[in-house]
Design a protein around this motif. Structure first.
Motif, mmCIF file in Angstrom:
data_model
loop_
_atom_site.group_PDB
_atom_site.id
_atom_site.type_symbol
_atom_site.label_atom_id
_atom_site.label_comp_id
_atom_site.label_asym_id
_atom_site.label_seq_id
_atom_site.Cartn_x
_atom_site.Cartn_y
_atom_site.Cartn_z
ATOM 1 N N ALA A 224 26.615 24.328 7.322
ATOM 2 C CA ALA A 224 27.565 25.378 7.425
ATOM 3 C C ALA A 224 27.634 25.600 9.117
ATOM 4 O O ALA A 224 28.893 25.602 9.594
ATOM 5 N N ARG A 225 26.517 25.528 9.707
ATOM 6 C CA ARG A 225 26.549 25.646 11.276
ATOM 7 C C ARG A 225 27.116 24.492 11.714
ATOM 8 O O ARG A 225 28.072 24.735 12.772
ATOM 9 N N ARG A 226 26.861 23.217 11.371
ATOM 10 C CA ARG A 226 27.543 22.204 11.771
ATOM 11 C C ARG A 226 29.101 21.814 11.643
ATOM 12 O O ARG A 226 29.975 21.605 12.379
ATOM 13 N N GLU A 227 29.413 22.523 10.367
ATOM 14 C CA GLU A 227 30.783 22.625 10.367
ATOM 15 C C GLU A 227 31.449 23.695 11.269
ATOM 16 O O GLU A 227 32.796 23.525 11.647
ATOM 17 N N PHE A 228 31.061 24.776 11.399
ATOM 18 C CA PHE A 228 31.694 25.749 12.378
ATOM 19 C C PHE A 228 31.559 25.079 13.814
ATOM 20 O O PHE A 228 32.595 25.358 14.449
ATOM 21 N N GLU A 229 30.644 24.458 14.100
ATOM 22 C CA GLU A 229 30.487 24.011 15.738
ATOM 23 C C GLU A 229 31.405 22.826 15.886
ATOM 24 O O GLU A 229 32.084 22.632 17.065
ATOM 25 N N SER A 230 31.743 22.124 14.825
ATOM 26 C CA SER A 230 32.747 20.939 14.732
ATOM 27 C C SER A 230 34.113 21.243 14.744
ATOM 28 O O SER A 230 35.106 20.359 15.022
ATOM 29 N N ARG A 231 34.530 22.486 14.540
ATOM 30 C CA ARG A 231 35.790 22.965 14.289
ATOM 31 C C ARG A 231 36.726 23.116 15.655
ATOM 32 O O ARG A 231 36.105 23.854 16.354
ATOM 33 N N LEU A 249 34.422 30.681 9.695
ATOM 34 C CA LEU A 249 33.163 29.944 9.680
ATOM 35 C C LEU A 249 31.880 30.336 10.163
ATOM 36 O O LEU A 249 30.923 30.344 9.744
ATOM 37 N N ALA A 250 32.242 31.159 11.368
ATOM 38 C CA ALA A 250 31.299 31.817 11.913
ATOM 39 C C ALA A 250 30.514 32.832 11.209
ATOM 40 O O ALA A 250 29.521 33.355 11.327
#
Length: 311
Positions: A224-231, A249-250
């Motif tokens: 979930a954190r990687r998805e947030f960072e890559s958005r 996402l955050a």
């Protein structure tokens, strides 16, 4: 007016006639009708009022006394005056006793209603002001504020925080919080809850800990954190759309506001716009959103777009 009539002699029809004559509602059983008349005229004077049928009154029994006899009826002997007066006095005393008894009964009924209302109000106040709400206070509006949890580890942290905030905000006791939590379980999470009868006896804190151990997977949180960072901000969307989707996402991970602003700026793909945003040193998400609301991405990164101006 018939002053000799007894309250018990009045029929429902006669009571309704009296009520209608007074412009009052004539709906209800005999007790309701009498109660309505007593509320309107506590003196009981209405008991002697004439009704349309005139049936069963003492006055009608003596209405022909001393008058010329009818051709079809025998002449009645004139009753002694003393006997008539004595009968009237007896009936009047009986009427007064009945009125007094009715008044006492009505007063007792009102007292019971006041007592019941007071106990009900005290019970409600105790529920609200005791510092905690009972399970009965859980309603659909409160349920709507807590997401469903279906066993997806990525959403557990948010679900757990929502539940904790609802417990504090609405002062839910343990039983109410547990009922609320279980009502929002779905799919794998609900199947897990029903898999052991002992889960029903768990307190809310034990239940949440068990759910976290089973479904709160660390790997899911990392994903979930990687998805947030890559958005990043995409060319086909406005900055506001990018902003709100990245905020969602955050909310699935734990991150403070200052760090969140940095990630929102890092997600701007155009180099000049990104540097421009960093120089502004925004202190809130709202100020960042307001500054970029009218900004569009250039067709080619690094060209064309001017800060704060629509293309």
């Amino acid at each position: 007016m018939n002053t000799n009539r007894s309250l018990s002699e009045l029929t429902v029809t006669q009571l309704k006639d009296i009520l209608k004559a007074k412009g009052l509602s004539a709906v209800g059983v005999k007790y309701d009708l009498i109660n309505r008349l007593m509320m309107n005229d506590p003196s009981g004077a209405w008991i002697g009022e004439e009704t349309s049928d005139g049936v069963g009154t003492i006055a009608s029994e003596y209405s022909g006394v001393g008058a010329a006899p009818s051709a079809n009826l025998p002449t009645l002997p004139t009753p002694p005056t003393e006997a008539m007066n004595g009968s009237v006095d007896i009936r009047r005393k009986e009427q007064e006793r009945e009125i007094q008894m009715l008044r006492r009964e009505l007063e007792m009924m009102r007292e019971r209603e006041r007592r019941n209302f007071g106990e009900q109000s005290a019970s409600q106040n105790a529920t609200v002001y005791s510092g905690q709400y009972a399970p009965a206070m859980i309603n659909e509006s409160m349920k709507a504020m807590l997401n469903y949890f279906d066993g997806n580890g990525e959403t557990f942290d948010v679900w757990e925080r929502q539940l904790a905030l609802l417990r504090v905000t609405y002062r839910l006791d343990d039983n109410a919080a547990k009922l609320l939590a279980v009502s929002r379980l779905r799919n794998q999470a609900l199947e897990w809850f029903h898999s052991k009868p002992e889960h029903i006896g768990m307190c809310i804190d034990e239940l949440v800990k068990e759910l976290k151990d089973i479904f709160g997977d660390r790997q899911d949180r990392i994903v979930a954190r990687r998805e947030f960072e890559s958005r990043t901000w995409k060319k086909e969307e406005t900055f506001a759309e990018y902003f709100h989707r990245k905020m969602i996402l955050a909310n699935r991970i734990r991150i403070d506001e200052e760090e969140l602003i940095e990630y929102l700026i890092d997600g701007i793909p155009d180099h000049s716009l990104r540097n421009h945003a960093k120089l502004q040193k925004f202190r809130s998400q709202a100020s960042l959103l307001e500054a970029f609301r009218g900004v569009t991405l250039p067709p080619t990164a690094g060209k064309g777009a001017r800060f704060g101006v629509d293309e």
